[in-house]
Design a protein around this motif. Structure first.
Motif, PDB file in Angstrom:
ATOM      1  N   VAL A  27       1.594  -5.142  -0.642  1.00  0.00           N
ATOM      2  CA  VAL A  27       0.921  -5.617   0.783  1.00  0.00           C
ATOM      3  C   VAL A  27       2.308  -5.344   1.647  1.00  0.00           C
ATOM      4  O   VAL A  27       1.877  -5.005   2.820  1.00  0.00           O
ATOM      5  N   ASN A  28       3.446  -5.893   1.158  1.00  0.00           N
ATOM      6  CA  ASN A  28       4.661  -5.582   2.030  1.00  0.00           C
ATOM      7  C   ASN A  28       5.579  -4.381   1.757  1.00  0.00           C
ATOM      8  O   ASN A  28       6.536  -4.263   2.781  1.00  0.00           O
ATOM      9  N   ASP A  29       4.995  -3.500   1.079  1.00  0.00           N
ATOM     10  CA  ASP A  29       5.881  -2.347   0.966  1.00  0.00           C
ATOM     11  C   ASP A  29       7.359  -2.660   0.525  1.00  0.00           C
ATOM     12  O   ASP A  29       8.417  -2.026   1.205  1.00  0.00           O
ATOM     13  N   GLY A  30       7.603  -3.622  -0.303  1.00  0.00           N
ATOM     14  CA  GLY A  30       9.070  -4.026  -0.562  1.00  0.00           C
ATOM     15  C   GLY A  30       9.328  -3.142  -1.758  1.00  0.00           C
ATOM     16  O   GLY A  30       9.239  -2.060  -2.020  1.00  0.00           O
ATOM     17  N   GLU A  31      10.513  -3.746  -2.446  1.00  0.00           N
ATOM     18  CA  GLU A  31      11.201  -3.002  -3.577  1.00  0.00           C
ATOM     19  C   GLU A  31      10.293  -3.037  -4.907  1.00  0.00           C
ATOM     20  O   GLU A  31       9.618  -3.958  -5.081  1.00  0.00           O
ATOM     21  N   LYS A  32      10.215  -1.893  -5.278  1.00  0.00           N
ATOM     22  CA  LYS A  32       9.185  -1.468  -6.597  1.00  0.00           C
ATOM     23  C   LYS A  32       9.726  -2.229  -7.657  1.00  0.00           C
ATOM     24  O   LYS A  32      10.805  -2.489  -8.241  1.00  0.00           O
ATOM     25  N   PRO A  33       8.763  -3.209  -8.360  1.00  0.00           N
ATOM     26  CA  PRO A  33       9.135  -4.110  -9.324  1.00  0.00           C
ATOM     27  C   PRO A  33       9.412  -3.016 -10.509  1.00  0.00           C
ATOM     28  O   PRO A  33       8.874  -1.888 -10.967  1.00  0.00           O
ATOM     29  N   GLU A  34      10.435  -3.476 -11.574  1.00  0.00           N
ATOM     30  CA  GLU A  34      10.848  -2.748 -12.558  1.00  0.00           C
ATOM     31  C   GLU A  34       9.390  -2.587 -13.711  1.00  0.00           C
ATOM     32  O   GLU A  34       9.579  -1.652 -14.478  1.00  0.00           O
ATOM     33  N   PHE A  35       8.438  -3.141 -13.681  1.00  0.00           N
ATOM     34  CA  PHE A  35       7.435  -2.932 -14.654  1.00  0.00           C
ATOM     35  C   PHE A  35       6.385  -2.008 -13.865  1.00  0.00           C
ATOM     36  O   PHE A  35       5.164  -1.994 -14.448  1.00  0.00           O
ATOM     37  N   VAL A  36       6.373  -1.305 -12.985  1.00  0.00           N
ATOM     38  CA  VAL A  36       5.582  -0.433 -12.218  1.00  0.00           C
ATOM     39  C   VAL A  36       6.073   0.890 -12.346  1.00  0.00           C
ATOM     40  O   VAL A  36       7.479   1.296 -12.282  1.00  0.00           O
ATOM     41  N   PHE A  37       5.085   1.842 -12.829  1.00  0.00           N
ATOM     42  CA  PHE A  37       5.699   3.114 -13.350  1.00  0.00           C
ATOM     43  C   PHE A  37       4.748   4.194 -12.682  1.00  0.00           C
ATOM     44  O   PHE A  37       3.524   4.011 -12.538  1.00  0.00           O
TER      45      PHE A  37
END
Length: 385
Positions: free
Chosen positions: A371-381
């Motif tokens: 939603v906020n286009d922030g930093e990609k979480p480490e569990f997203v690939f």
């Protein structure tokens, strides 16, 4: 940030998809997340009448589950992100369609329904739905949610090249888990060695429950043990299992039907081990349920549970009758201290990796990233990254 999750059915008899969805949202509400869950009303609706469960009057028609009430609710809704659980139902497609129409992002949790073996079941029906709706729904998702790496690999095999978040299903560890484990240890010490194995799940041919019966029949006469089968499902399959018990001359097999709540955990805690011989399981909520009360698990290689071997809290092996019989024999000959230690390892694994609050935090991070286009979480690939 307002979120809407949707699911076609939220009944107690709907299986693990319903219970893990409910447990996740309960944990998210403990973190003050503004997330609702839309479904259709059923007589066995999970929950305690929470206001965030939007259970619509059930006007579902056809196996596809077409519902005007779902259409109306989604059309009038206003959320920042939409998230649907499952595939192949009107509820799932309409959630994706409504989100696209509103210009809002959406997430899909397939819950194992894109595995090749799952796709093969009634494939001609699913092929039509894929061509009509679901290929566009999948390809247009902001993210797909997989519960394990194995599921992500199968999502890629299906052809989705967008981001995939690997977030396990939550384990709603009961407050009385510790006391059940203490009771288990006391009972084991009093009888010198446990001799009870268990199965928990929907009775269906893909579960391969018959392999447990064949495994039991391979045990030596001096290795007598009890097998408790918990669950209901396909009546013809259950009748087949009962006839196999008679044919094999097994006297120590009991079918106890559907059990839920504390009674289920008490029975799980009484087992020496739980067996999951399925052809495949996407995650297997029953595995974390058993581990949470200190019961080791044998799961077939069709499940994504190599951790059972890594953390020494069970066995991840072929689900053949011969392998099952070997594990049963090993348990019956195992020092009690080792079996108890395996139970402790399982409880620690669930608490550290699968506790519902940790899973809820990851899902919240995923929503904020989308939603906020922030930093990609480490569990997203992404593919090849």
């Amino acid at each position: 940030m307002r979120i809407l999750q949707t699911i076609a059915g939220l009944g107690t008899h709907s299986g693990g998809t319903s219970s893990c969805t409910y447990d996740l949202l309960v944990a998210m509400h403990r973190m003050d997340c503004d997330v609702n869950l839309m479904t259709l009303q059923t007589t066995d609706l999970i929950g305690c009448g929470e206001l965030w469960i939007k259970a619509l009057p059930n006007d579902s028609i056809s196996p596809y589950g077409y519902s005007r009430n779902i259409n109306r609710y989604l059309c009038q809704s206003d959320y920042d992100l939409y998230h649907t659980n499952g595939m192949w139902m009107h509820c799932n497609h309409e959630t994706c369609f409504a989100a696209r129409k509103k210009g809002k992002p959406y997430v899909i949790t397939p819950h194992g329904m894109l595995y090749p073996k799952a796709l093969k079941r009634s494939y001609w029906k699913k092929w039509s739905l894929i061509q009509l709706f679901f290929n566009k729904d999948i390809q247009g998702a902001a993210c797909l949610h997989a519960t394990c790496k194995q599921e992500m690999d199968n999502i890629r095999l299906f052809g989705y090249q967008g981001p995939v978040a690997i977030i396990s299903n939550p384990a709603d560890i009961p407050m009385y888990a510790g006391s059940l484990f203490d009771k288990k240890i006391k009972a084991f010490l009093e009888c010198h060695h446990p001799k009870k194995f268990g199965f928990l799940g929907r009775l269906h041919p893909i579960k391969k429950v018959e392999n447990l019966l064949y495994g039991m029949s391979l045990l030596n006469e001096d290795q007598k043990a009890e097998l408790v089968i918990i669950g209901k499902g396909d009546d013809k399959y259950e009748q087949f299992l009962r006839l196999e018990v008679e044919r094999l001359g097994l006297k120590n097999i009991s079918f106890v039907g559907f059990i839920d709540g504390k009674a289920k955990y008490e029975l799980l805690a009484s087992f020496s081990a739980l067996f999951v011989p399925s052809d495949f399981e996407n995650f297997g909520m029953i595995i974390t349920e058993a581990l949470s009360v200190g019961t080791p698990v044998m799961a077939s290689l069709g499940t994504p549970w190599e951790e059972l071997n890594i953390h020494h809290c069970g066995w991840w092996k072929d689900g053949t009758p011969e392998e099952i019989a070997q594990v049963m024999s090993d348990i019956l000959n195992m020092p009690l201290e080792k079996l108890i230690n395996m139970g402790e390892n399982g409880m620690n694994l669930v608490a550290s990796n699968y506790a519902s609050d940790k899973v809820a935090l990851k899902m919240t991070k995923l929503y904020k990233w989308i939603v906020n286009d922030g930093e990609k979480p480490e569990f997203v690939f992404f593919p090849n990254k």
